[in-house]
Design an enzyme around this catalytic site. Sequence first.
Site, PDB file in Angstrom:
ATOM      1  N   ILE A   1       0.824  -1.209   0.000  1.00 48.25           N
ATOM      2  CA  ILE A   1       0.000   0.000   0.000  1.00 48.25           C
ATOM      3  C   ILE A   1       0.857   1.257   0.000  1.00 48.25           C
ATOM      4  CG2 ILE A   1      -1.615   1.363   1.370  1.00 48.25           C
ATOM      5  CD1 ILE A   1      -2.804  -1.313   2.364  1.00 48.25           C
TER       6      ILE A   1
ATOM      7  N   ASP B   1      12.772   3.272  11.943  1.00 49.05           N
ATOM      8  CA  ASP B   1      11.705   2.645  12.716  1.00 49.05           C
ATOM      9  C   ASP B   1      10.780   3.740  13.238  1.00 49.05           C
ATOM     10  OD1 ASP B   1      10.090   1.296  14.493  1.00 49.05           O
ATOM     11  OD2 ASP B   1      11.731   0.363  15.609  1.00 49.05           O
TER      12      ASP B   1
ATOM     13  N   ASN C   1       1.427   5.543   7.162  1.00 46.18           N
ATOM     14  CA  ASN C   1       1.010   4.227   6.686  1.00 46.18           C
ATOM     15  C   ASN C   1       1.692   3.079   7.431  1.00 46.18           C
ATOM     16  OD1 ASN C   1      -0.053   2.267   4.525  1.00 46.18           O
ATOM     17  ND2 ASN C   1       2.149   1.992   4.377  1.00 46.18           N
TER      18      ASN C   1
ATOM     19  N   TYR D   1      -4.009  -5.683  17.499  1.00 44.02           N
ATOM     20  CA  TYR D   1      -3.923  -4.947  16.238  1.00 44.02           C
ATOM     21  C   TYR D   1      -5.210  -4.170  15.973  1.00 44.02           C
ATOM     22  CZ  TYR D   1      -3.704  -4.256  11.147  1.00 44.02           C
ATOM     23  OH  TYR D   1      -3.719  -3.718   9.882  1.00 44.02           O
TER      24      TYR D   1
ATOM     25  N   LYS E   1      -5.998  -0.004  15.546  1.00 42.23           N
ATOM     26  CA  LYS E   1      -6.588   0.613  14.356  1.00 42.23           C
ATOM     27  C   LYS E   1      -7.848   1.404  14.702  1.00 42.23           C
ATOM     28  CE  LYS E   1      -3.483  -0.670  11.433  1.00 42.23           C
ATOM     29  NZ  LYS E   1      -2.638   0.300  10.737  1.00 42.23           N
TER      30      LYS E   1
ATOM     31  N   VAL F   1      -6.254  -6.509   1.292  1.00 41.27           N
ATOM     32  CA  VAL F   1      -5.511  -5.921   0.184  1.00 41.27           C
ATOM     33  C   VAL F   1      -4.519  -6.941  -0.386  1.00 41.27           C
ATOM     34  CG1 VAL F   1      -4.036  -4.021  -0.557  1.00 41.27           C
ATOM     35  CG2 VAL F   1      -5.720  -3.657   1.256  1.00 41.27           C
TER      36      VAL F   1
ATOM     37  N   THR G   1      -1.348  -7.730  -1.481  1.00 39.67           N
ATOM     38  CA  THR G   1       0.012  -7.225  -1.389  1.00 39.67           C
ATOM     39  C   THR G   1       0.991  -8.385  -1.490  1.00 39.67           C
ATOM     40  OG1 THR G   1       0.104  -7.433   1.014  1.00 39.67           O
ATOM     41  CG2 THR G   1      -0.751  -5.344   0.126  1.00 39.67           C
TER      42      THR G   1
END
Length: 266
Positions: free
Chosen positions: A20, A66, A93, A159, A163, A192, A194
């Site tokens: 992305i 990082d 991102n 996670y 978000k 997605v 990827t």
Amino acid sequence: MTQMRFANQTAVVTGAGEGIGYEVARQFCAEGANVLLNDIVPARAHQAADAIAAETGADCRAIPGDVADVDTVRSFVAEAVARFGRLDVCVCNAGLTSWGDFYDYEPADFDRVVNVNLRGTYFLAQAAARQFREQGGGGRIVLMSSVTGHQAVPYLSAYGMTKAALEMMARNLALELGAAGITINCVAPGAVVTPRNLNDDPNYEETWAKLTPLGQAIQPADIANAALFLASPASARITGQTIVVDAGWTSTSPIPDMEYGRDYEN
């Protein structure tokens, strides 16, 4: 004829060595922007920046590092100003996907996903906003959320929590940044296609296409299109919002049979 919505503008895009972020950086360059491209892996950052520069003819430069380190993300903004005189767009991102059974999830894993996804995003957005306010004329901040911030997925509790928090961050900061003409919004991608996802599952695209109302998985360009819209003049009156790009998945939210995914960071 290619639009040049971002001619003479400068953008920072993190986590852009592939997938992305790479497509976001590529589209910015194709539309006239100077881009500082970040990835945690130095070789990947340089390879991506060189490839985009060669394709588009734009000035795309690698800034490895990082994002969990506050001094590092602040240096991205300083580098943009040193090289190009200003910053106009910041796309946060970079993120870490971290799988784990809640019963066994380790503090070190929790700290890492929170530090990358939240700490890194928060302080990069802060550094960008400070620069926007100092130079005047507003600015655009785009955060990368996920459909897992809207719908629960097994083994992605930490996670998904990060978000969802990014979307609340955008809503809160819209209040603080609006007076300076700064907008802040999120894009929430679905499944997605990827390189990393295909590496985990060669049938990833076909698997997820069967689970969406549109019968399609999401391509990196779909997410980049939304990010560039939120960075463009067309979105000047949009702030504190989230655009979900998932081919309709969150309307039904079926989950394929799967083993734990691999943790990965970009």
